[in-house]
Design an enzyme around this catalytic site. Structure first.
Site, PDB file in Angstrom:
ATOM      1  N   ASP A  62       0.840  -1.191   0.000  1.00 10.24           N
ATOM      2  CA  ASP A  62       0.000   0.000   0.000  1.00 10.24           C
ATOM      3  C   ASP A  62       0.879   1.246   0.000  1.00 10.24           C
ATOM      4  O   ASP A  62       1.967   1.235  -0.576  1.00 10.24           O
ATOM      5  CB  ASP A  62      -0.927  -0.035   1.225  1.00 10.24           C
ATOM      6  CG  ASP A  62      -2.296   0.554   0.941  1.00 10.24           C
ATOM      7  OD1 ASP A  62      -2.375   1.762   0.658  1.00 10.24           O
ATOM      8  OD2 ASP A  62      -3.297  -0.186   1.007  1.00 10.24           O
ATOM      9  N   PRO A  70       0.805   5.084  18.404  1.00 14.13           N
ATOM     10  CA  PRO A  70       0.761   4.125  19.520  1.00 14.13           C
ATOM     11  C   PRO A  70      -0.107   2.910  19.225  1.00 14.13           C
ATOM     12  O   PRO A  70       0.196   1.805  19.670  1.00 14.13           O
ATOM     13  CB  PRO A  70       0.180   4.960  20.670  1.00 14.13           C
ATOM     14  CG  PRO A  70       0.527   6.368  20.336  1.00 14.13           C
ATOM     15  CD  PRO A  70       0.458   6.452  18.837  1.00 14.13           C
ATOM     16  N   ASP A  71      -1.169   3.098  18.447  1.00 17.35           N
ATOM     17  CA  ASP A  71      -2.067   1.983  18.127  1.00 17.35           C
ATOM     18  C   ASP A  71      -1.383   0.916  17.282  1.00 17.35           C
ATOM     19  O   ASP A  71      -1.793  -0.244  17.302  1.00 17.35           O
ATOM     20  CB  ASP A  71      -3.295   2.495  17.372  1.00 17.35           C
ATOM     21  CG  ASP A  71      -4.130   3.441  18.213  1.00 17.35           C
ATOM     22  OD1 ASP A  71      -5.179   3.014  18.708  1.00 17.35           O
ATOM     23  OD2 ASP A  71      -3.737   4.603  18.379  1.00 17.35           O
ATOM     24  N   ASP A  81      10.289  -0.829   0.424  1.00 14.33           N
ATOM     25  CA  ASP A  81       9.764   0.157  -0.512  1.00 14.33           C
ATOM     26  C   ASP A  81      10.190  -0.276  -1.905  1.00 14.33           C
ATOM     27  O   ASP A  81      11.384  -0.355  -2.191  1.00 14.33           O
ATOM     28  CB  ASP A  81      10.318   1.537  -0.179  1.00 14.33           C
ATOM     29  CG  ASP A  81       9.691   2.656  -1.008  1.00 14.33           C
ATOM     30  OD1 ASP A  81       9.410   2.424  -2.195  1.00 14.33           O
ATOM     31  OD2 ASP A  81       9.510   3.760  -0.479  1.00 14.33           O
ATOM     32  N   ASP A  92       3.819   6.548   6.047  1.00 22.00           N
ATOM     33  CA  ASP A  92       2.712   6.532   5.100  1.00 22.00           C
ATOM     34  C   ASP A  92       2.815   7.751   4.188  1.00 22.00           C
ATOM     35  O   ASP A  92       2.731   8.889   4.635  1.00 22.00           O
ATOM     36  CB  ASP A  92       1.378   6.535   5.854  1.00 22.00           C
ATOM     37  CG  ASP A  92       0.204   6.139   4.984  1.00 22.00           C
ATOM     38  OD1 ASP A  92       0.236   6.450   3.776  1.00 22.00           O
ATOM     39  OD2 ASP A  92      -0.743   5.517   5.499  1.00 22.00           O
ATOM     40  N   HIS A 100      -4.023   5.653   3.588  1.00 21.07           N
ATOM     41  CA  HIS A 100      -4.703   4.417   3.193  1.00 21.07           C
ATOM     42  C   HIS A 100      -4.028   3.186   3.786  1.00 21.07           C
ATOM     43  O   HIS A 100      -4.680   2.316   4.355  1.00 21.07           O
ATOM     44  CB  HIS A 100      -4.747   4.321   1.668  1.00 21.07           C
ATOM     45  CG  HIS A 100      -5.633   3.249   1.138  1.00 21.07           C
ATOM     46  ND1 HIS A 100      -5.235   1.943   0.991  1.00 21.07           N
ATOM     47  CD2 HIS A 100      -6.925   3.290   0.720  1.00 21.07           C
ATOM     48  CE1 HIS A 100      -6.223   1.227   0.499  1.00 21.07           C
ATOM     49  NE2 HIS A 100      -7.268   2.014   0.326  1.00 21.07           N
ATOM     50  N   THR A 115      -6.660   5.344  20.433  1.00 16.45           N
ATOM     51  CA  THR A 115      -7.982   5.671  19.908  1.00 16.45           C
ATOM     52  C   THR A 115      -9.094   4.756  20.389  1.00 16.45           C
ATOM     53  O   THR A 115     -10.274   5.110  20.316  1.00 16.45           O
ATOM     54  CB  THR A 115      -7.975   5.583  18.371  1.00 16.45           C
ATOM     55  OG1 THR A 115      -7.738   4.223  17.991  1.00 16.45           O
ATOM     56  CG2 THR A 115      -6.904   6.486  17.767  1.00 16.45           C
ATOM     57  N   VAL A 211      -5.671 -15.117  -6.414  1.00 12.56           N
ATOM     58  CA  VAL A 211      -5.911 -14.043  -5.446  1.00 12.56           C
ATOM     59  C   VAL A 211      -7.345 -14.134  -4.948  1.00 12.56           C
ATOM     60  O   VAL A 211      -8.283 -14.249  -5.742  1.00 12.56           O
ATOM     61  CB  VAL A 211      -5.659 -12.653  -6.077  1.00 12.56           C
ATOM     62  CG1 VAL A 211      -5.993 -11.541  -5.087  1.00 12.56           C
ATOM     63  CG2 VAL A 211      -4.213 -12.535  -6.541  1.00 12.56           C
ATOM     64  N   SER A 259     -11.651  -1.951  -0.069  1.00 14.82           N
ATOM     65  CA  SER A 259     -10.364  -1.965   0.631  1.00 14.82           C
ATOM     66  C   SER A 259     -10.524  -2.510   2.037  1.00 14.82           C
ATOM     67  O   SER A 259      -9.758  -3.364   2.494  1.00 14.82           O
ATOM     68  CB  SER A 259      -9.776  -0.549   0.704  1.00 14.82           C
ATOM     69  OG  SER A 259      -9.182  -0.162  -0.495  1.00 14.82           O
TER      70      SER A 259
END
Length: 436
Positions: A62, A70-71, A81, A92, A100, A115, A211, A259
């Protein structure tokens, strides 16, 4: 390239001011108030007591993943990469959907630390691979990187509408990488596409043989209006009214896209592989396909495939070795190979047969003919009828669980890609990115 995430307007502000911040070393909390798929799948009662994904690495191909949140920090390991920019995937770079790759990772393995938004496989590891462009060379290279760096599941919540330009609806370089993943026993999951009510063109990599392509279900128990209508769609999963954590650390309470359906299915595959490490990739996909709950049009359809995956049933129920496995049947046909044994993709199955007939009577008739003419005839029966169905409804799980009965109104669809939901995040306001 089409980014497969559409934001839906949130209908209510859900403040995590009501939910205290969880210390980093505390146990994973329960889900956020709008994570309805937890109750539908009975995650806390039937799944987490058995497995939380420990020991399985899920690659996220992605835009990268913000590993400083923290999550996600405890779950994300150094990745790669494939764009040539360098880096290890733990940043990101998304400029369209506000994070995303981070969002997909949060659906799988978020710890809920800041969160309260929790992934379904919080003890799984995330291997982030930055590959925002979807094409044969980039995506193929990303899959090979994932396979070579220990991933047992690869999530591809992205797609391109140019699948029909290629044989088998798949760029050759990408198809070779998919074959490589199959040889190395790695599950590949991809989103089906978000234009089912518009041009409905086949999207790769979801359209590629080998897939597991996933369509999107809404909270009301119906297929999401925009989920792709294509024969390659094998299963469905929650995708509409499904939020995520963006790269700035905001947890939104709603969104829509295949997604999200793909990411949740990849998390389900991780849970199965954690629970039974001896289960092969073929068996995982076969199990998810044959234990799915039939939603939408009766039988196999082009929006949700064989039905919405049922994680509790997939964990508890075994399926016959010759049960339908269309994902690998198609790959084996393209590759010109035959697989037998557990999770066989070419074993006879009443729900997959190009011949339009089948079963023991046909086989017996062939044997008689062979005997009468003196033998030497070898017949390979491939059971791939697109109109066939998985096990009868009576054997399906009684709840996917069933979607919650209370109405959940969605806001307007079709906001420009890259826009977060219009409603407030779970936190009631911005949370500054930690570590910045």
């Amino acid at each position: 390239m089409r980014r497969l995430l559409r934001a839906a307007a949130a209908t209510a502000a859900v403040g995590l001011a009501l939910a205290p911040v969880v210390p980093a070393d505390a146990a994973v909390p329960g889900p956020g108030p709008n994570q309805w798929w937890f109750a539908s799948w009975s995650i806390q009662k039937e799944v987490w007591p058995v497995t939380k994904g420990k020991g399985v690495t899920v690659a996220i191909v992605d835009t990268g993943v913000n590993a400083q949140l923290p999550d996600l920090k405890p779950a994300v390991v150094p990745g790669g990469d494939v764009t040539g920019k360098g880096g290890d995937g733990r940043e990101d770079f998304d400029t369209h959907d506000n994070g995303h790759g981070t969002g997909m990772a949060s659906l799988i393995a978020s710890q809920g630390t800041r969160t309260g938004f929790v992934g379904i496989a919080p003890e799984a590891k995330i291997l982030p691979i930055t590959s925002p462009s979807v094409n044969g060379p980039y995506t193929g290279k990303a899959i090979r990187f994932a396979v070579d760096h220990g991933a047992k599941v690869v999530n591809l919540s992205q797609g391109s509408g140019g699948a029909d330009a290629y044989p088998n609806q798949c760029p050759p370089e990408l198809l070779e990488a998919i074959k490589y993943a199959a040889e190395k026993d790695v599950v590949l999951v991809a989103s089906a596409g978000n234009d089912g009510n518009v041009d409905n063109k086949p999207n790769y990599p979801g359209s590629c043989p080998g897939v597991l392509a996933v369509g999107a279900l809404a909270r009301d128990g119906k297929p999401w209006a925009s989920t792709q209508r294509q024969s390659y769609v094998t299963v469905g999963a929650p995708g509409a009214d499904v939020g995520w954590i963006n790269k700035a650390g905001h947890a939104y309470d709603s969104g829509a896209g295949t997604s999200q359906a793909s990411a949740l299915t990849a998390g389900a595959a991780a849970l199965l592989r954690s629970h039974d490490p001896k289960m092969t990739a073929r068996q995982v996909v076969q199990r998810l396909t044959n234990t799915a709950k039939d939603f939408g049009a009766p039988g196999k359809d082009d929006q949700l495939g064989y039905g919405v995956i049922s994680i509790p049933r997939a964990l508890k129920q075994s399926v016959p070795a010759n049960a339908p496995n269309p994902v690998y049947e198609r790959l084996d046909k393209v590759a010109g190979t035959t697989k037998t044994g557990g999770g066989s993709s070419t074993a006879p199955s009443a729900s997959k047969d190009d011949s339009g007939s089948g079963g023991l009577l046909l086989i017996g008739g062939i044997v008689v003919v062979v005997i009468l003419v003196g033998g030497g005839i070898f017949l390979l029966l491939r059971r791939r009828s697109s109109s066939s169905a998985p096990p009868p409804a009576s054997s399906m799980p009684q709840n996917f669980g069933a979607p919650q009965q209370s109405p959940y109104q969605t806001g307007p669809q079709g906001q420009p890609y890259g826009q977060p939901p219009a409603g407030p995040p779970f936190g009631g306001g911005p949370n500054p990115p930690p570590g910045r």
